[in-house]
Scaffold this active site. Sequence first.
Site, short mmCIF file in Angstrom:
data_model
loop_
_atom_site.label_atom_id
_atom_site.label_comp_id
_atom_site.label_asym_id
_atom_site.label_seq_id
_atom_site.Cartn_x
_atom_site.Cartn_y
_atom_site.Cartn_z
N ASN A 11 2.10 11.27 -43.76
CA ASN A 11 3.36 11.30 -44.50
C ASN A 11 4.45 11.71 -43.51
O ASN A 11 4.55 12.89 -43.16
CB ASN A 11 3.22 12.31 -45.65
CG ASN A 11 4.53 12.55 -46.38
OD1 ASN A 11 5.51 11.82 -46.18
ND2 ASN A 11 4.56 13.56 -47.24
N LYS A 13 7.57 11.79 -43.89
CA LYS A 13 8.74 12.40 -44.55
C LYS A 13 10.02 11.79 -43.98
O LYS A 13 10.01 10.60 -43.65
CB LYS A 13 8.68 13.93 -44.39
CG LYS A 13 7.33 14.48 -44.88
CD LYS A 13 7.29 15.96 -45.04
CE LYS A 13 5.90 16.38 -45.54
NZ LYS A 13 5.79 17.82 -45.75
N HIS A 98 5.07 14.16 -54.74
CA HIS A 98 4.93 15.15 -53.67
C HIS A 98 5.71 16.42 -54.06
O HIS A 98 6.75 16.33 -54.72
CB HIS A 98 5.48 14.56 -52.37
CG HIS A 98 5.21 15.42 -51.18
ND1 HIS A 98 5.98 16.52 -50.89
CD2 HIS A 98 4.22 15.39 -50.26
CE1 HIS A 98 5.48 17.11 -49.80
NE2 HIS A 98 4.42 16.44 -49.40
N GLU A 100 7.70 18.20 -52.55
CA GLU A 100 9.12 18.20 -52.16
C GLU A 100 9.95 17.40 -53.16
O GLU A 100 11.10 17.73 -53.43
CB GLU A 100 9.27 17.65 -50.73
CG GLU A 100 8.79 18.69 -49.71
CD GLU A 100 8.21 18.10 -48.43
OE1 GLU A 100 8.43 16.91 -48.15
OE2 GLU A 100 7.51 18.85 -47.71
N GLU A 170 -2.40 19.44 -52.73
CA GLU A 170 -1.56 20.05 -51.71
C GLU A 170 -1.02 21.37 -52.22
O GLU A 170 0.00 21.40 -52.92
CB GLU A 170 -0.39 19.12 -51.37
CG GLU A 170 -0.82 17.79 -50.80
CD GLU A 170 0.26 17.21 -49.90
OE1 GLU A 170 -0.05 16.93 -48.73
OE2 GLU A 170 1.41 17.06 -50.34
N GLY A 176 3.70 22.65 -44.49
CA GLY A 176 4.68 22.91 -43.44
C GLY A 176 4.78 24.38 -43.06
O GLY A 176 5.72 24.78 -42.37
N SER A 216 -0.68 21.62 -43.83
CA SER A 216 -0.95 22.13 -42.48
C SER A 216 -2.30 21.66 -41.91
O SER A 216 -2.98 22.42 -41.24
CB SER A 216 -0.83 23.65 -42.43
OG SER A 216 0.49 24.05 -42.78
P1 PGA Z 1 2.19 19.36 -43.54
O1 PGA Z 1 2.66 18.47 -44.81
O2 PGA Z 1 0.95 18.68 -42.98
O3 PGA Z 1 3.35 19.28 -42.59
O4 PGA Z 1 1.91 20.71 -44.03
C1 PGA Z 1 1.73 17.89 -45.69
C2 PGA Z 1 2.46 17.12 -46.77
O5 PGA Z 1 3.52 17.61 -47.22
O6 PGA Z 1 2.04 16.03 -47.20
#
Ligand code: PGA
Length: 256
Positions: A11, A13, A98, A100, A170, A176, A216
């Site tokens: 992803n 983003k 997601h 976010e 998640e 992140g 992460s």
């Molecule tokens: P990250 O994000 O691997 O940077 O923690 C995962 C995601 O949001 O899909």
Amino acid sequence: MIPRKKIIAGNWKMNKTQAEARVLVEDLLRDVGRFDAAEIVLCPPFTALAAVSELLSAETNIRLGAQNLNEHASGAYTGEISAAMLKELYVRYVIIGHSERRQYYKEDNATVNRKTKAALAAEIKPIVCIGETLPEREGNTWKKVLETQLTEGLAGFAEAEVHDIVLAYEPVWAIGTGKTATPAQAEEAHQFIRTHLGKLVSPAAAERVRIQYGGSVKPENARELLNQPNIDGALVGGASLDARGFTSIIKNACAS
Ligand code: PGA
């Protein structure tokens, strides 16, 4: 029991211009373009989908995914992208719900349900994200949260439709942040999700649906996480932006 093929998705983003995307994809094609032990999916931003799609049209097992779609077929929805528009670019997967999107764009389980319906109608496989926040984990309400996200997000789908859905667990506190769920914590949540899916849809669907872990994921922790019996893949954010890191996640995840 049909073995569940692992699925590792990147992803990106809001990262990578078209030019940057081309460089990353060319590197990945060289390193894992013919990799067959897992399904590999790249989810670039909308503006890089066409460029990435063109590169992936050569013989490769790497698939194209999008990060979002609008639930309507067409019309006056300024700034939005429909399933048909994605389909035209050979998009096979789409990330839905997601955290976010839930947090910054107020998407709720009902939105997730409508978007999932739109994706399935266009034969694009939804990657439906669920996961609890830190207070929910610490307050021990995470099971209830996951249960509601699944029950409302997947309401009304037939068993055959659910077979085409990939779930991504998640935990919001791990995205992140560099803070990964331990393999045992992740496995417990995945097992819980699969059990609930069994009650919600059918035991057969629960056995078949792939559940990715996200939050992460790095080359160093991918193998242990992906070796858990109910973890069928990874949704990788930050670490998917670099070809070398993403390649080693893919290779580590598939080494037992
Ligand atoms: P990250 O994000 O691997 O940077 O923690 C995962 C995601 O949001 O899909």
